[in-house]
Design an enzyme around this catalytic site. Structure first.
Site, PDB file in Angstrom:
ATOM      1  N   CYS B 162       0.809  -1.229   0.000  1.00 50.11           N
ATOM      2  CA  CYS B 162       0.000   0.000   0.000  1.00 50.11           C
ATOM      3  C   CYS B 162       0.839   1.275   0.000  1.00 50.11           C
ATOM      4  O   CYS B 162       0.286   2.372  -0.054  1.00 50.11           O
ATOM      5  CB  CYS B 162      -0.969  -0.022   1.174  1.00 50.11           C
ATOM      6  SG  CYS B 162      -2.031  -1.477   1.110  1.00 50.11           S
ATOM      7  N   THR B 269       3.071  -7.245   9.121  1.00 50.46           N
ATOM      8  CA  THR B 269       1.827  -6.491   8.857  1.00 50.46           C
ATOM      9  C   THR B 269       1.494  -5.449   9.932  1.00 50.46           C
ATOM     10  O   THR B 269       0.850  -4.459   9.626  1.00 50.46           O
ATOM     11  CB  THR B 269       0.619  -7.457   8.741  1.00 50.46           C
ATOM     12  OG1 THR B 269       0.524  -8.242   9.939  1.00 50.46           O
ATOM     13  CG2 THR B 269       0.767  -8.381   7.546  1.00 50.46           C
ATOM     14  N   HIS B 302      -2.375   8.491   5.797  1.00 49.84           N
ATOM     15  CA  HIS B 302      -2.673   7.177   5.221  1.00 49.84           C
ATOM     16  C   HIS B 302      -3.992   6.686   5.813  1.00 49.84           C
ATOM     17  O   HIS B 302      -4.840   6.193   5.087  1.00 49.84           O
ATOM     18  CB  HIS B 302      -1.520   6.213   5.513  1.00 49.84           C
ATOM     19  CG  HIS B 302      -1.651   4.896   4.832  1.00 49.84           C
ATOM     20  ND1 HIS B 302      -1.701   4.769   3.466  1.00 49.84           N
ATOM     21  CD2 HIS B 302      -1.755   3.633   5.337  1.00 49.84           C
ATOM     22  CE1 HIS B 302      -1.823   3.488   3.151  1.00 49.84           C
ATOM     23  NE2 HIS B 302      -1.865   2.778   4.270  1.00 49.84           N
ATOM     24  N   THR B 306      -7.829   1.082  10.397  1.00 54.21           N
ATOM     25  CA  THR B 306      -7.505  -0.061  11.264  1.00 54.21           C
ATOM     26  C   THR B 306      -7.136   0.464  12.652  1.00 54.21           C
ATOM     27  O   THR B 306      -6.671   1.601  12.792  1.00 54.21           O
ATOM     28  CB  THR B 306      -6.324  -0.892  10.719  1.00 54.21           C
ATOM     29  OG1 THR B 306      -5.154  -0.085  10.666  1.00 54.21           O
ATOM     30  CG2 THR B 306      -6.634  -1.434   9.333  1.00 54.21           C
ATOM     31  N   ALA B 308      -4.673  -0.525  14.745  1.00 54.06           N
ATOM     32  CA  ALA B 308      -3.246  -0.330  14.987  1.00 54.06           C
ATOM     33  C   ALA B 308      -2.646   0.724  14.051  1.00 54.06           C
ATOM     34  O   ALA B 308      -1.838   1.565  14.477  1.00 54.06           O
ATOM     35  CB  ALA B 308      -2.510  -1.650  14.809  1.00 54.06           C
ATOM     36  N   GLU B 313       0.100   5.889  13.107  1.00 59.41           N
ATOM     37  CA  GLU B 313       0.329   7.081  12.282  1.00 59.41           C
ATOM     38  C   GLU B 313       0.152   8.350  13.121  1.00 59.41           C
ATOM     39  O   GLU B 313       0.905   9.318  12.971  1.00 59.41           O
ATOM     40  CB  GLU B 313      -0.605   7.113  11.075  1.00 59.41           C
ATOM     41  CG  GLU B 313      -0.300   8.300  10.145  1.00 59.41           C
ATOM     42  CD  GLU B 313      -1.085   8.266   8.836  1.00 59.41           C
ATOM     43  OE1 GLU B 313      -2.056   7.489   8.737  1.00 59.41           O
ATOM     44  OE2 GLU B 313      -0.699   9.028   7.922  1.00 59.41           O
ATOM     45  N   LYS B 332      -9.916   8.200   3.186  1.00 56.41           N
ATOM     46  CA  LYS B 332     -10.360   6.816   2.959  1.00 56.41           C
ATOM     47  C   LYS B 332     -11.742   6.538   3.529  1.00 56.41           C
ATOM     48  O   LYS B 332     -12.348   5.511   3.216  1.00 56.41           O
ATOM     49  CB  LYS B 332      -9.335   5.838   3.533  1.00 56.41           C
ATOM     50  CG  LYS B 332      -8.034   5.797   2.740  1.00 56.41           C
ATOM     51  CD  LYS B 332      -7.100   4.715   3.253  1.00 56.41           C
ATOM     52  CE  LYS B 332      -5.834   4.595   2.417  1.00 56.41           C
ATOM     53  NZ  LYS B 332      -4.881   5.711   2.633  1.00 56.41           N
ATOM     54  N   HIS B 337     -10.053   1.900   0.904  1.00 53.10           N
ATOM     55  CA  HIS B 337      -8.603   1.780   0.788  1.00 53.10           C
ATOM     56  C   HIS B 337      -8.263   1.170  -0.577  1.00 53.10           C
ATOM     57  O   HIS B 337      -8.481  -0.012  -0.807  1.00 53.10           O
ATOM     58  CB  HIS B 337      -8.075   0.901   1.923  1.00 53.10           C
ATOM     59  CG  HIS B 337      -6.585   0.887   2.028  1.00 53.10           C
ATOM     60  ND1 HIS B 337      -5.755   1.604   1.178  1.00 53.10           N
ATOM     61  CD2 HIS B 337      -5.746   0.243   2.896  1.00 53.10           C
ATOM     62  CE1 HIS B 337      -4.503   1.398   1.508  1.00 53.10           C
ATOM     63  NE2 HIS B 337      -4.467   0.581   2.547  1.00 53.10           N
ATOM     64  N   PHE B 396       1.897  -3.025   4.114  1.00 49.91           N
ATOM     65  CA  PHE B 396       2.340  -4.296   4.694  1.00 49.91           C
ATOM     66  C   PHE B 396       3.799  -4.502   4.292  1.00 49.91           C
ATOM     67  O   PHE B 396       4.181  -4.251   3.139  1.00 49.91           O
ATOM     68  CB  PHE B 396       1.500  -5.456   4.140  1.00 49.91           C
ATOM     69  CG  PHE B 396       0.171  -5.660   4.832  1.00 49.91           C
ATOM     70  CD1 PHE B 396      -0.262  -4.808   5.836  1.00 49.91           C
ATOM     71  CD2 PHE B 396      -0.635  -6.728   4.481  1.00 49.91           C
ATOM     72  CE1 PHE B 396      -1.483  -5.020   6.486  1.00 49.91           C
ATOM     73  CE2 PHE B 396      -1.856  -6.941   5.119  1.00 49.91           C
ATOM     74  CZ  PHE B 396      -2.285  -6.092   6.112  1.00 49.91           C
TER      75      PHE B 396
END
Lengths: 86, 407
Positions: B162, B269, B302, B306, B308, B313, B332, B337, B396
């Site tokens: 990504c 990940t 970004h 999620t 985590a 970020e 997003k 995404h 990832f």
């Protein structure tokens, strides 16, 4: 037999999005005629193998590439006959 | 360091195919996310997804070769056509074909590969098309663009998940600065909307779940966020050496001022929780651009939604801005995404934000998570004159890419 093979080839070419309106037995498969690329020839050979159980090997690709539609019909028919005679 | 000029933008996304359409959607919260309809392979697999427009493969490549080509290649070609048209450049007339490069990133044609694997198991060798490799390899989007436009210079792909779209713009800048090209067609294309890939994300607990309203499923930085929403799309830029663009009288969208890439070196990940590598990516990008952190007027995060990723970020941004961050949003919530392609689409959004002096909000950010404390733009777009923006893309593999763009 030849008619069946011809019909199969023309049907395959149509499914492969080639224009078959002006294609007859004298039309070359290569650039002067149907203009099949190497991958398209490979696909046509696979379709023939799937449909008639006869195989054109990799080293025959150049031979098939310079055939006309009629010549390919004959070559397929010949192999079908040879297979059934086994 | 020298900058690079963006002269062309081409987009394919769930919320539009022009920068103006996409920008209108993210400013007004016009979500592109839907529940996959009955009959679609993703129906019942995911709660929400972002579908791009239908594009006939035969509209971008010869019909005889269009029967087995992955959608990622088709939408890359459409975006590239639009970007090159937007730049008003003709290869061969306006630029030496060997002085044009193509860098189109993405994971490649995994959907088509998966379908062919099924055919192989059902029908054996004859189930596999001779067009499998040109229809799926990850370099083929770039190769097809080169073929379509007669581009004969450096041609490549980038595989950093990504982060790849953002990195394609950075790689373009590197090629221009090194004098290896005058023009680079760069970007990313992703077509992830098929069950095997979606289950890969879902089983890794990365997907949003339990949302009856698909437009509510992607909610970056919100307390109730529980995963990302997959979308498909492509983004392609034409970037040029500034002198070259000026000499041919090209219209200038914006400049890429700097970029950087780092790696978390933490987990395949899971992002590094303290965000230190991502923070370093931002710092290095600012240094590359010759700017200080205070010069940045907007951050397009970004922010995938999620648990985590968003927290890491936010920690990274607070590392770069210990007192107060610039206004921050993740778009997003509206687009979903788009994986690697998100970096390019979001760079286009950031360019539009500078042009219009309007910063898009984070959609669905109803209740900001205290773990994601930032100077969030919420509910409404924020009017602000901005000369430089930062856009992050993380992937990832621990990949962090930051771009700095200027008016």
């Amino acid at each position: 037999m030849i008619d069946e093979i011809r019909q199969f080839l023309l049907g395959s070419l149509t499914e492969m999005k080639y224009d078959t309106d002006d294609v007859d037995d004298d039309t070359p498969l290569g650039p002067a005629g149907v203009d099949l690329t190497s991958l398209a020839l490979a696909e046509l050979a696979m379709r023939v193998e799937d449909g008639f159980g006869v195989r054109f090997d990799e080293d025959e690709a150049q031979t098939v590439a310079v055939m006309t539609v009629g010549e390919l019909c004959q070559a397929v028919a010949q192999r079908v006959r040879a297979e059934s005679a086994r | 360091m020298t900058s690079a000029t963006v002269t062309g933008i081409g987009l394919v996304s769930p919320v539009g195919t022009t920068a103006a359409e996409v920008f209108e959607a993210v400013c007004n919260g016009r979500s592109g996310l839907v529940r996959p309809p009955e009959g679609h392979p993703l129906h019942g697999v995911v709660d929400a997804a972002g579908f791009g427009p239908a594009i006939d493969a035969a509209s971008v490549i010869p019909a005889t070769e269009a029967r087995l080509v992955d959608r990622s290649i088709v939408i890359a070609l459409r975006a590239a056509e639009d970007a090159i048209g937007d730049a008003g450049i003709e290869v061969g007339r306006d630029v030496d074909p060997y002085r044009v490069a193509v860098v189109i990133a993405g994971v490649g044609g995994l959907q088509t590969l998966t379908e062919q694997a099924v055919q192989r198991s059902q029908r054996g060798r004859l189930g596999v098309s001779p067009y499998l490799l040109p229809g799926t390899l990850p370099n083929m989007a770039a190769a097809r663009v080169a073929l379509r436009f007669g581009i004969r210079g450096y041609t490549s792909s980038i595989g950093t998940a990504c982060a790849a779209g953002g990195q394609s713009i950075g790689e373009a800048m590197r090629l221009l600065r090194a004098g290896e090209a005058d023009v680079v067609v760069c970007g990313c294309s992703e077509a992830p909307l098929f069950p095997t890939f979606a289950d890969g994300f879902g089983n890794a607990l990365a997907l949003a779940r339990g949302w009856s309203d698909p437009t509510a499923a992607s909610r970056p930085f919100d307390r109730r966020r529980n995963g990302l929403v997959l979308g498909e799309g492509a983004g392609v830029f034409v970037v040029e050496r500034p002198e070259f663009a000026a000499a041919r009288g090209a219209r200038r969208h914006a400049d890429v001022l700097g970029w950087a890439a780092t790696n978390d070196a933490y987990h395949p990940t899971t992002p590094r929780p303290d965000g230190s590598s991502a923070a370093e990516s931002m710092r290095r990008a600012l240094r590359d651009a010759g700017l200080s952190a205070s010069d940045i007027g907007y951050v397009n995060a970004h922010g995938t939604s999620t648990r985590a990723g968003d927290a890491a970020e936010a920690a990274a941004l607070r590392g770069v801005y210990p007192t107060q961050t610039p206004p921050v949003s993740s778009t997003k919530g509206v687009t979903g995404h788009l994986l690697g392609a998100s970096g390019v689409v979001e760079a286009a959004i950031a360019i539009m934000a500078m042009r219009h002096g309007l910063l898009p909000p984070t959609h669905n950010l109803d209740d900001p998570d205290p773990a994601c404390e930032l100077n969030h733009i919420r509910k409404q777009p924020l009017k602000a004159a901005v000369n430089a923006v930062l856009s992050n893309s993380f992937g990832f593999g621990g990949h962090n890419v930051s771009l700095v763009l200027g008016r």
